[in-house]
Design an enzyme around this catalytic site. Sequence first.
Site, PDB file in Angstrom:
ATOM      1  N   TYR A   1      51.680 137.932 127.708  1.00  0.00           N
ATOM      2  CA  TYR A   1      51.635 137.549 126.300  1.00  0.00           C
ATOM      3  C   TYR A   1      51.429 138.789 125.438  1.00  0.00           C
ATOM      4  CZ  TYR A   1      51.056 132.668 127.828  1.00  0.00           C
ATOM      5  OH  TYR A   1      51.223 131.425 128.398  1.00  0.00           O
TER       6      TYR A   1
ATOM      7  N   SER B   1      52.601 123.520 126.271  1.00  0.00           N
ATOM      8  CA  SER B   1      53.543 123.062 125.250  1.00  0.00           C
ATOM      9  C   SER B   1      53.587 121.539 125.142  1.00  0.00           C
ATOM     10  CB  SER B   1      54.950 123.613 125.521  1.00  0.00           C
ATOM     11  OG  SER B   1      55.694 123.681 124.329  1.00  0.00           O
TER      12      SER B   1
ATOM     13  N   LEU C   1      53.326 119.836 122.642  1.00  0.00           N
ATOM     14  CA  LEU C   1      53.994 119.457 121.395  1.00  0.00           C
ATOM     15  C   LEU C   1      55.484 119.770 121.425  1.00  0.00           C
ATOM     16  CD1 LEU C   1      51.278 120.714 118.879  1.00  0.00           C
ATOM     17  CD2 LEU C   1      51.540 118.452 119.899  1.00  0.00           C
TER      18      LEU C   1
ATOM     19  N   GLY D   1      56.601 122.797 119.654  1.00  0.00           N
ATOM     20  CA  GLY D   1      56.433 122.625 118.213  1.00  0.00           C
ATOM     21  C   GLY D   1      57.348 121.607 117.587  1.00  0.00           C
TER      22      GLY D   1
ATOM     23  N   LEU E   1      57.818 118.437 118.298  1.00  0.00           N
ATOM     24  CA  LEU E   1      57.250 117.105 118.124  1.00  0.00           C
ATOM     25  C   LEU E   1      56.313 116.999 116.927  1.00  0.00           C
ATOM     26  CD1 LEU E   1      56.621 116.240 121.877  1.00  0.00           C
ATOM     27  CD2 LEU E   1      58.234 115.106 120.331  1.00  0.00           C
TER      28      LEU E   1
END
Length: 330
Positions: A53, A214, A216, A219, A221
């Site tokens: 990351y 994830s 969602l 993103g 949703l």
Amino acid sequence: MQQRRVGRTGLTVSDVGLGTMTWGRDTDEHEAAEQLEVFLDAGGSLVDTAATYGDGAAEEVIGALLASAVDRDDVVLVSKAGVRTRRTGDGGGVVDASRGSLLDTLDASLARLGTDHLDLWLVQSPDPATPIEETVGALEHAVRTGRCRYVGLSNFPAWTTAQAATLLAAGGPLGPGAPGLAAVEVEYSLLQRGIERELAPAARALGAGVLAWSPLGRGVLTGKYRHSVPASSRAASPHLRGFVEPYLNDHAHGVVEAVTTAASGLGRTPLEVALAWVRDAPGVCSAIAGARTAGQLRGVLAACDLALPDPIRAVLDEVTSPELGYPERF
């Protein structure tokens, strides 16, 4: 926020985890500090990161916060290894789950994080070029030397997960001191239910907890992409556009509309409905959600008190059910 056991282990984590994929790049140290404060105040504990990351920047930000603002004992720290940056400097990654690469990455992660151990260490991706026995041996060595407390896999298929769990079992070839397979971290949402075919049942049978990344739908949703792509969104970001685009299609649109309808009926947001559905799915011990700002994180944490009514969960299950066939269903 609830605290849940990770599989059959003694490790407990918050049922919503804090993802840090954007930290050190789109989220600076000040925003990260505010996010972590909000998260811990809400009863959160699991902080999920990876050596990849921001090419280590996310771990550096977490390390700075642990050194100045947060008690290490208040955080369940999860990191991942097994993908290394290309030497060409083009920002790409190479899957490498060899013993040397894993342990070198672990040591570098610990140095950036400013801690002597991880609570949970995961291999980030399958490496077909490295024997699973070698990968598993590195996990066992990391636990035996005290650099991590528990180990697991991320993004692995069910058959490899079962193979690794067998090798890591106390009665397996590593002997009675083997650490066992504590967890699997996989993508899981109303837009991605593939783990239900084989991996989720395998994890339950093996006693491994499921960490859902994830939840969602990258993103989507949240409903933010129903009519356009906001300029400040991940889908408009040069380095994250490719991450979101697979879910900007007609199928995803139909799912988003179903989630939006359910949310409207409950007087909640689509984000809250999508997150609650994953968080309370069988076998899930934590749903890991990332946010760019503390304001976005507060929207995520608003779902903590939402329990979906059975009829609404049933409808969402039916609308998004993955196709099963032989041999999963015979």
